[in-house]
Design a protein around this motif. Structure first.
Motif, PDB file in Angstrom:
ATOM      1  N   GLU A  66       0.654  -1.238  -0.057  1.00  0.00           N
ATOM      2  CA  GLU A  66       0.010   0.033  -0.111  1.00  0.00           C
ATOM      3  C   GLU A  66       0.961   1.419   0.021  1.00  0.00           C
ATOM      4  O   GLU A  66       0.569   2.294  -0.523  1.00  0.00           O
ATOM      5  CB  GLU A  66      -0.876  -0.142   1.259  1.00  0.00           C
TER       6      GLU A  66
ATOM      7  N   THR B  99      -1.510   3.712  -2.163  1.00  0.00           N
ATOM      8  CA  THR B  99      -2.868   3.018  -1.906  1.00  0.00           C
ATOM      9  C   THR B  99      -3.608   3.628  -0.724  1.00  0.00           C
ATOM     10  O   THR B  99      -2.906   2.832   0.441  1.00  0.00           O
ATOM     11  CB  THR B  99      -3.202   1.610  -2.120  1.00  0.00           C
TER      12      THR B  99
ATOM     13  N   THR C 267      -6.702   5.123   1.716  1.00  0.00           N
ATOM     14  CA  THR C 267      -8.157   5.162   2.302  1.00  0.00           C
ATOM     15  C   THR C 267      -8.597   6.151   2.889  1.00  0.00           C
ATOM     16  O   THR C 267      -7.686   6.921   3.511  1.00  0.00           O
ATOM     17  CB  THR C 267      -8.563   3.855   2.897  1.00  0.00           C
ATOM     18  N   ARG C 268      -9.823   6.745   2.980  1.00  0.00           N
ATOM     19  CA  ARG C 268     -10.480   8.104   3.451  1.00  0.00           C
ATOM     20  C   ARG C 268     -11.021   7.537   4.952  1.00  0.00           C
ATOM     21  O   ARG C 268     -11.141   8.561   5.610  1.00  0.00           O
ATOM     22  CB  ARG C 268     -11.218   8.635   2.428  1.00  0.00           C
TER      23      ARG C 268
ATOM     24  N   SER D 127      -4.902   1.185   5.165  1.00  0.00           N
ATOM     25  CA  SER D 127      -6.118   0.305   5.883  1.00  0.00           C
ATOM     26  C   SER D 127      -5.245  -0.693   6.648  1.00  0.00           C
ATOM     27  O   SER D 127      -5.726  -1.045   7.576  1.00  0.00           O
ATOM     28  CB  SER D 127      -7.080  -0.210   4.677  1.00  0.00           C
TER      29      SER D 127
END
Length: 187
Positions: free
Chosen positions: A46, A51, A53-54, A109
């Protein structure tokens, strides 16, 4: 020339009888270790691919809502209520160390899952092994249990990966959980 002859027929040793070298292999499945290793690997990917996430994952979101079952809210008040006011300055600094780590990795995440694993484990250990002893043991005895049951195991299980956990960060997690009303130092 003399010949040596050894007869082990009927030998008993209360265990395995082996004429020479015995090799034993024991495979132990450690589900937490393999799960954490997969998360560490995924986190590296990630980060490499950016990559993000919100939102917080559910396992971490669990700790966002404060639950003050005893009516004592906030880290400073919890420490004061437990007779640990002298710990406040260091506790605030260690909590801040953890908050910075959380802020740095909250977009990933997998990092959230790793931190949630640590936080859930800490809460479980407090609920199971520390809270029942509050009011019975001295501060030093409680601190020893916290080190043995929480700090060292979390470092051993979660301390090697993209971010390195140390004693101060694990204590910061504990204090952050105190701020969120999930752990306390009074009965």
């Amino acid at each position: 020339m003399t010949s040596l002859s050894i007869n082990q027929k009927g030998a008993s040793a209360g265990g395995d009888v082996v004429a020479r070298d015995k090799v034993s292999v024991t495979n132990v499945y450690n589900g937490a270790a393999s799960t954490l290793q997969r998360l560490w690997d995924r986190l590296e990917e990630e980060i490499r691919t950016d990559t993000v996430t919100r939102d917080w994952v559910d396992n971490l979101q669990f700790f966002r809502e404060k639950v003050a079952v005893d009516g004592v809210v906030g880290l400073e008040d919890k420490l004061k209520h437990a007779g640990r006011a002298s710990d406040t300055l260091m506790a605030m600094r260690q909590k801040e160390m953890f908050v910075k780590l959380l802020s740095r990795y909250e977009l990933f995440s997998s990092a959230q899952e790793i931190l949630a694993f640590c936080l859930h484990r800490i809460q479980h250990e407090f609920d199971t092994y520390i809270s029942p002893k509050l009011g019975e043991l001295t501060k030093a005895e409680i601190d020893a249990i916290i080190s043995e049951r929480v700090v060292y195991p979390v470092i051993n299980d979660c301390g090697a990966g993209v971010f390195q956990l140390n004693h101060g960060l694990v204590l910061g997690m504990i204090y952050w959980l105190g701020e969120q009303c999930f752990v306390r130092w009074h009965s």
